[in-house]
Design a protein around this motif. Sequence first.
Motif, PDB file in Angstrom:
ATOM      1  N   ALA A 215     -20.275  94.095 -13.022  1.00  0.00           N
ATOM      2  CA  ALA A 215     -20.020  95.311 -13.972  1.00  0.00           C
ATOM      3  C   ALA A 215     -19.635  96.502 -13.013  1.00  0.00           C
ATOM      4  N   LEU A 216     -20.186  96.672 -12.046  1.00  0.00           N
ATOM      5  CA  LEU A 216     -19.617  97.974 -11.315  1.00  0.00           C
ATOM      6  C   LEU A 216     -18.641  97.873 -10.456  1.00  0.00           C
ATOM      7  N   PHE A 217     -18.273  96.538  -9.827  1.00  0.00           N
ATOM      8  CA  PHE A 217     -17.214  96.419  -8.818  1.00  0.00           C
ATOM      9  C   PHE A 217     -16.385  95.648  -9.296  1.00  0.00           C
ATOM     10  N   GLY A 218     -16.384  94.944 -10.328  1.00  0.00           N
ATOM     11  CA  GLY A 218     -15.565  93.697 -10.776  1.00  0.00           C
ATOM     12  C   GLY A 218     -15.483  92.427  -9.826  1.00  0.00           C
ATOM     13  N   THR A 219     -16.316  92.250  -8.932  1.00  0.00           N
ATOM     14  CA  THR A 219     -16.468  91.156  -7.983  1.00  0.00           C
ATOM     15  C   THR A 219     -18.077  91.044  -7.531  1.00  0.00           C
ATOM     16  N   SER A 220     -18.429  90.072  -7.072  1.00  0.00           N
ATOM     17  CA  SER A 220     -19.624  89.766  -6.528  1.00  0.00           C
ATOM     18  C   SER A 220     -19.434  89.428  -4.942  1.00  0.00           C
ATOM     19  N   LEU A 221     -20.365  89.952  -4.198  1.00  0.00           N
ATOM     20  CA  LEU A 221     -20.494  89.761  -2.828  1.00  0.00           C
ATOM     21  C   LEU A 221     -21.934  89.284  -2.455  1.00  0.00           C
ATOM     22  N   MET A 222     -22.558  88.637  -3.434  1.00  0.00           N
ATOM     23  CA  MET A 222     -23.900  88.350  -3.310  1.00  0.00           C
ATOM     24  C   MET A 222     -24.183  87.232  -2.270  1.00  0.00           C
ATOM     25  N   ALA A 223     -23.197  86.316  -2.167  1.00  0.00           N
ATOM     26  CA  ALA A 223     -23.203  85.272  -1.296  1.00  0.00           C
ATOM     27  C   ALA A 223     -22.697  85.689  -0.145  1.00  0.00           C
ATOM     28  N   GLN A 224     -23.260  85.384   0.943  1.00  0.00           N
ATOM     29  CA  GLN A 224     -22.740  86.055   2.230  1.00  0.00           C
ATOM     30  C   GLN A 224     -21.927  84.892   3.056  1.00  0.00           C
ATOM     31  N   PRO A 225     -20.759  85.318   3.474  1.00  0.00           N
ATOM     32  CA  PRO A 225     -19.947  84.402   4.200  1.00  0.00           C
ATOM     33  C   PRO A 225     -20.293  83.719   5.551  1.00  0.00           C
ATOM     34  N   GLU A 226     -19.935  82.763   5.993  1.00  0.00           N
ATOM     35  CA  GLU A 226     -20.380  81.990   7.141  1.00  0.00           C
ATOM     36  C   GLU A 226     -20.024  83.028   8.426  1.00  0.00           C
ATOM     37  N   GLN A 227     -19.152  83.727   8.413  1.00  0.00           N
ATOM     38  CA  GLN A 227     -18.683  84.562   9.638  1.00  0.00           C
ATOM     39  C   GLN A 227     -19.201  86.040   9.191  1.00  0.00           C
ATOM     40  N   LEU A 228     -20.208  86.423   9.718  1.00  0.00           N
ATOM     41  CA  LEU A 228     -20.702  87.973   9.634  1.00  0.00           C
ATOM     42  C   LEU A 228     -20.409  88.864  11.010  1.00  0.00           C
ATOM     43  N   HIS A 229     -19.997  90.052  10.857  1.00  0.00           N
ATOM     44  CA  HIS A 229     -19.824  91.018  11.775  1.00  0.00           C
ATOM     45  C   HIS A 229     -21.247  91.571  12.457  1.00  0.00           C
ATOM     46  N   ARG A 230     -21.775  90.859  13.150  1.00  0.00           N
ATOM     47  CA  ARG A 230     -23.185  91.290  13.648  1.00  0.00           C
ATOM     48  C   ARG A 230     -23.275  92.287  14.643  1.00  0.00           C
ATOM     49  N   SER A 231     -24.339  93.103  14.920  1.00  0.00           N
ATOM     50  CA  SER A 231     -24.634  93.931  16.200  1.00  0.00           C
ATOM     51  C   SER A 231     -24.737  92.967  17.291  1.00  0.00           C
ATOM     52  N   HIS A 232     -24.360  93.551  18.473  1.00  0.00           N
ATOM     53  CA  HIS A 232     -24.445  92.936  19.778  1.00  0.00           C
ATOM     54  C   HIS A 232     -26.207  92.892  19.967  1.00  0.00           C
ATOM     55  N   TRP A 233     -26.373  91.793  20.978  1.00  0.00           N
ATOM     56  CA  TRP A 233     -27.638  91.692  21.243  1.00  0.00           C
ATOM     57  C   TRP A 233     -28.333  92.794  21.750  1.00  0.00           C
ATOM     58  N   ILE A 234     -27.477  93.471  22.445  1.00  0.00           N
ATOM     59  CA  ILE A 234     -28.035  94.858  23.250  1.00  0.00           C
ATOM     60  C   ILE A 234     -28.722  95.934  22.376  1.00  0.00           C
ATOM     61  N   TYR A 235     -28.268  95.668  20.952  1.00  0.00           N
ATOM     62  CA  TYR A 235     -29.122  96.451  19.927  1.00  0.00           C
ATOM     63  C   TYR A 235     -30.431  96.235  20.026  1.00  0.00           C
ATOM     64  N   LEU A 236     -30.882  94.613  19.910  1.00  0.00           N
ATOM     65  CA  LEU A 236     -32.134  94.383  20.035  1.00  0.00           C
ATOM     66  C   LEU A 236     -32.783  94.969  21.152  1.00  0.00           C
ATOM     67  N   ARG A 237     -32.102  94.806  22.420  1.00  0.00           N
ATOM     68  CA  ARG A 237     -32.800  95.231  23.571  1.00  0.00           C
ATOM     69  C   ARG A 237     -33.098  96.943  23.432  1.00  0.00           C
ATOM     70  N   ASN A 238     -31.954  97.468  23.058  1.00  0.00           N
ATOM     71  CA  ASN A 238     -32.196  98.942  23.003  1.00  0.00           C
ATOM     72  C   ASN A 238     -33.450  99.262  22.007  1.00  0.00           C
ATOM     73  N   LEU A 239     -33.503  98.596  20.872  1.00  0.00           N
ATOM     74  CA  LEU A 239     -34.577  99.119  19.989  1.00  0.00           C
ATOM     75  C   LEU A 239     -35.814  98.610  20.701  1.00  0.00           C
ATOM     76  N   TRP A 240     -36.066  97.503  21.316  1.00  0.00           N
ATOM     77  CA  TRP A 240     -37.191  97.190  22.090  1.00  0.00           C
ATOM     78  C   TRP A 240     -37.704  98.134  23.009  1.00  0.00           C
ATOM     79  N   LEU A 241     -36.666  98.488  24.036  1.00  0.00           N
ATOM     80  CA  LEU A 241     -36.932  99.530  25.101  1.00  0.00           C
ATOM     81  C   LEU A 241     -37.398 101.053  24.556  1.00  0.00           C
TER      82      LEU A 241
END
Length: 498
Positions: free
Chosen positions: A345-371
């Motif tokens: 209704a809002l955008f004329g399309t649906s992106l509820m289903a995630q594609p197989e290829q995602l643009h993820r944050s690097h694992w360094i993001y995990l390390r930085n959060l933990w540190l």
Amino acid sequence: MSAKSIDLSQPNRLHMGGMAIFFGLSAKKFIQYIWPILLIRVFDKDGSMLAAFILLGIIAAVAIIHALLEYLYFTFQITSGELTVRSGYIRKKQVSVPLSKIQSLNMKQNLLQRLLKIYELEVNTAGAKGSEVTLQALSLTTIREVEQLVNLGSSNISEEEHDAEAPPITNEEHEQTIMRLSPTDLLRVGLTNNHIKVILIVYGFLFGIYDDLPERWQRLVVDTLDQFSAQASSQLAIYLALGLLCAIIFTVTGAILATFAWHFNLKLSHTPSRLVLDAGLIAHKRVLIPFRKIQTLTWTTNPLRRLIGIFAVSVGQASSLEETEKMKANVPGCTDAQVEQIQQALFGTSLMAQPEQLHRSHWIYLRNLWLMFGLAPAAVVSIVGYLADSPLVWSWLWAIVYLPFAYLSWRHAYFYMDEQHVVVSSGSFGHKRQMFALHKIQGVSVRQSIWQKPRGRASATLYLAGETITLSQIDAATAYALRDYALFLAESEQQPWM
């Protein structure tokens, strides 16, 4: 006001019921200033109750006069493409709002307004910290006239163009229903709220008031515990368990009641030009948001809601940062299919289903959060304890406990997109996703630190009208490509961004 059409080009007063609303507001304001004096007079054993009644009579008389003058000097009109409101009998005030700048019209109705069959209309703009204009007492007919003249579906409107406008969409058959929430849906929402924080607050409150209870009530608690066990350790365990049980019952019951009060009979619908939200049990509200001014669609879930497959959805629009949350249309308890319907209704399309290829944050993001939030606090507490000759070895447990939070935050830090829209994910135990059109982006900032550059990583900040979204530790080439493409769409897209 009568049920007939009124001429809004001339100054109009509010509905007659507005005097009762103004009286209530005036009385509340006066009592807020003098309630300590009134309380002293009522509970003064040596004083006379007559003085308290006289004081109340004076307040009532002043409030009635003030309400009558406020009502007589309050007028509104729509002319030359502007909504003009005049108020005040001592300090006069005039507010003029261009119709093209109005972001949304929010219609509310509390219990008193329901009895008087009138409504409160809030007029919101992008630059105001609060409601630009509030009309406390209007009939439904008058509100429909205002909606037609404001015409949220158009970017510009003038008095000359009004005659050519289509009639207001007031009949339900002209609105296409997207979803409704049943009492069962509301019960599921209330049960699956994030109760942990509130339970801890209520738990502490219950133990806090125990010390202030009269001695006979404390004795009753002790005698009750003695019936369960004579051992002090068992009594303490029962005492803590009962306190926790009471906190859970109070919290869950309150959440269910609040959910029914705010979202009872919720209906989300749309016309060709705007989104319409109706909800409320005691206080009814109706929110109108034009499609062209909608910025984001957010759907979130938590572990409990994930088990039964429901999401809390909010529709954000262009506004000042202070007003963004208030102006969102919130819909709890949506299923996957209903979220897809809202996206269509809002955008004329649906992106509820995630594609197989995602643009993820690097694992360094995990390390930085933990540190930053796991190891660093544990180290600081441990050093402070060492300097105080009281080693706090247990503080290092926090570094271990925080690791799952950091991991989930990293797993949920990604985005995906199509040619016109993007979905940004975030959260830890709770999962939040935001969808918005790329041409709504007002600016993109890409930053690379000296540590990110050798690894080909960057952080991108997306600036929308009233909201900022950051993509941390993503591929640098992807960040620059996103920036270039978003700015290209912003310059070439013919659709309005507001």
